[in-house]
Enzyme design. Structure first.
Site, short mmCIF file in Angstrom:
data_model
loop_
_atom_site.label_atom_id
_atom_site.label_comp_id
_atom_site.label_asym_id
_atom_site.label_seq_id
_atom_site.Cartn_x
_atom_site.Cartn_y
_atom_site.Cartn_z
N CYS A 181 17.44 26.77 14.46
CA CYS A 181 17.98 26.01 13.33
C CYS A 181 19.49 26.10 13.47
O CYS A 181 20.03 27.20 13.66
CB CYS A 181 17.52 26.63 12.02
SG CYS A 181 18.34 25.92 10.59
N THR A 182 20.14 24.96 13.41
CA THR A 182 21.59 24.98 13.69
C THR A 182 22.39 25.68 12.60
O THR A 182 23.58 25.94 12.78
CB THR A 182 22.11 23.54 13.91
OG1 THR A 182 21.73 22.74 12.79
CG2 THR A 182 21.57 22.96 15.18
N HIS A 183 21.77 25.98 11.47
CA HIS A 183 22.47 26.77 10.44
C HIS A 183 22.63 28.23 10.86
O HIS A 183 23.53 28.91 10.39
CB HIS A 183 21.68 26.76 9.12
CG HIS A 183 21.84 25.50 8.32
ND1 HIS A 183 21.44 24.28 8.78
CD2 HIS A 183 22.38 25.29 7.09
CE1 HIS A 183 21.71 23.37 7.86
NE2 HIS A 183 22.28 23.96 6.83
N ASP A 224 23.70 16.48 10.84
CA ASP A 224 22.76 17.53 10.44
C ASP A 224 22.41 17.28 8.98
O ASP A 224 23.06 16.48 8.29
CB ASP A 224 23.44 18.90 10.60
CG ASP A 224 22.53 20.05 10.15
OD1 ASP A 224 21.33 20.02 10.50
OD2 ASP A 224 23.00 20.95 9.45
N SER A 225 21.41 18.02 8.50
CA SER A 225 21.09 17.94 7.08
C SER A 225 22.23 18.50 6.23
O SER A 225 22.32 18.22 5.05
CB SER A 225 19.80 18.71 6.81
OG SER A 225 19.95 20.05 7.27
N GLU A 258 23.85 27.34 3.17
CA GLU A 258 24.34 26.19 2.38
C GLU A 258 25.08 26.66 1.13
O GLU A 258 25.96 25.98 0.63
CB GLU A 258 23.21 25.24 2.01
CG GLU A 258 22.69 24.40 3.18
CD GLU A 258 23.70 23.36 3.68
OE1 GLU A 258 24.47 22.80 2.88
OE2 GLU A 258 23.72 23.11 4.91
N TYR A 272 16.07 20.02 4.97
CA TYR A 272 15.06 19.14 5.55
C TYR A 272 13.79 19.94 5.90
O TYR A 272 12.70 19.38 5.96
CB TYR A 272 15.58 18.51 6.84
CG TYR A 272 16.52 17.33 6.69
CD1 TYR A 272 16.99 16.93 5.44
CD2 TYR A 272 16.91 16.61 7.82
CE1 TYR A 272 17.85 15.84 5.34
CE2 TYR A 272 17.76 15.52 7.72
CZ TYR A 272 18.24 15.15 6.47
OH TYR A 272 19.08 14.06 6.38
N GLY A 273 13.99 21.23 6.17
CA GLY A 273 12.89 22.05 6.70
C GLY A 273 11.57 21.97 5.95
O GLY A 273 10.52 21.84 6.57
N CYS A 328 20.47 19.01 14.59
CA CYS A 328 19.53 19.56 13.62
C CYS A 328 18.17 19.63 14.31
O CYS A 328 17.68 18.61 14.80
CB CYS A 328 19.47 18.65 12.40
SG CYS A 328 18.16 19.04 11.22
N ASN A 329 17.60 20.81 14.36
CA ASN A 329 16.31 20.97 15.05
C ASN A 329 15.20 20.19 14.34
O ASN A 329 14.37 19.56 14.98
CB ASN A 329 15.93 22.44 15.09
CG ASN A 329 16.83 23.25 16.01
OD1 ASN A 329 16.51 23.49 17.15
ND2 ASN A 329 17.99 23.65 15.51
N THR A 330 15.20 20.27 13.00
CA THR A 330 14.13 19.62 12.24
C THR A 330 14.16 18.10 12.49
O THR A 330 13.13 17.47 12.73
CB THR A 330 14.30 19.92 10.73
OG1 THR A 330 14.62 21.29 10.57
CG2 THR A 330 13.04 19.59 9.96
N1 DGL Z 1 20.03 22.73 10.45
C1 DGL Z 1 18.71 22.29 10.40
C2 DGL Z 1 17.89 22.57 11.63
O1 DGL Z 1 18.46 22.83 12.67
C3 DGL Z 1 17.88 22.28 9.20
C4 DGL Z 1 18.11 23.03 7.98
C5 DGL Z 1 17.32 22.33 6.90
O2 DGL Z 1 17.78 21.27 6.49
O3 DGL Z 1 16.24 22.83 6.51
O4 DGL Z 1 16.68 22.48 11.61
#
Ligand code: DGL
Length: 267
Positions: A184-186, A10-11, A152, A42-43, A73-75
């Site tokens: 978003c996995t966060h 993931d990011s 984060e 990453y978003g 990570c979705n992005t």
């Molecule tokens: N956890 C990430 C996702 O699922 C991205 C968070 C990020 O880096 O902006 O998209």
């Protein structure tokens, strides 16, 4: 039988929410987790740039001899999964299709909300994945970048966080959704706050469980499961120096995180 590790990345910390489910589903497997904490989030980045990061990280994992890569990570999934399918000759899976699948099974009124990063929302990846499964479902998406920053920074509670969550979710509630994808996995790290803002009538969905089921299925189908009853190894890498990986990660995964290796991938 195959004792090579599974690579998960993931990011930053968000992928740990997927990793937790993977560890429950396939507890005997060795894991290498990679968090690109030097470049998170990453978003807001251009998807081309994210694609470059994803290519570099997947190469790193491949060189560590992983047998399967999970883009947690979705992005990153939106930016690069389709290009990685055949690249290394090992299975590479993402989190968007499993999340879409879960939502399709959980909406009664066929109105689904998505909170995600700007990159994921702009890619329309959830709209596409859901419409491939059921074209009659309406999807409403909102980018919620501040929530990634809170996670984060290790801020997982408090009034400021709750106000930010509600400001993102309220427009979706007005669309009368009955299922909300944490795209978003966060976000599963703040799931209880998201659930309390969205109310009891909304099914809040994380793709983590469904992704872990896919991992188990693929290992079995390909005959590459680790032998049962062994003590697996878990190695954590991050690219940042002063991140909250250790504290937040430990809070989330408990004793599993005994140390985090800092690494410079020269991206
Ligand atoms: N956890 C990430 C996702 O699922 C991205 C968070 C990020 O880096 O902006 O998209």
């Amino acid at each position: 039988m195959d004792t090579r590790p599974i690579g998960v990345f993931d990011s930053g910390l968000g992928g740990l929410t997927v990793l937790r489910e993977i560890m429950k589903a396939v507890p005997d497997e060795d894991i290498i987790y990679f968090g690109d904490t030097a470049r998170v989030p990453y978003g807001p980045r251009d998807l081309e740039e994210v694609r470059r990061f994803v290519f570099r990280i997947t190469r790193f994992l491949f060189e560590k001899h992983v047998k399967l890569i999970v883009i947690a990570c979705n992005t990153s999934t939106a930016a690069a999964l389709s290009d990685l399918d055949q690249k290394y000759g090992i299975p590479v899976i993402g989190v968007i299709e499993p999340g879409a699948r879960t939502a399709v099974c959980n909406t009664a009124n066929k109105r689904v909300g998505v909170i995600a990063t700007e990159g994921t929302v702009d890619s329309r990846a959830y709209d596409k994945a859901i419409s491939e499964l059921d074209g009659s479902i309406k999807v409403y998406s909102v980018a919620a970048p501040k929530l990634v920053e809170y996670v984060e920074k290790g801020i997982l509670d408090g009034g400021e966080l709750d106000r930010a969550i509600c400001s993102y979710i309220n427009p979706l509630l007005q669309k009368n959704i009955d299922a909300l994808i944490m795209g978003c996995t966060h976000f599963p790290l703040i799931e209880k706050n998201i659930t309390s803002c969205s109310g009891n009538n909304i099914k809040v969905i994380s793709s983590a469980v469904e992704t872990a089921i896919d991992v188990k299925k693929i290992l079995k189908e390909k005959g590459i499961e680790a032998p049962k009853g062994r003590k697996p190894s878990r190695i954590f890498y991050e690219t940042g120096l002063a991140s909250h990986f250790f504290e937040v990660g430990r809070m989330f995964l408990g004793e599993e995180i005994t140390g985090v290796v800092s690494i410079d991938l020269k991206l």
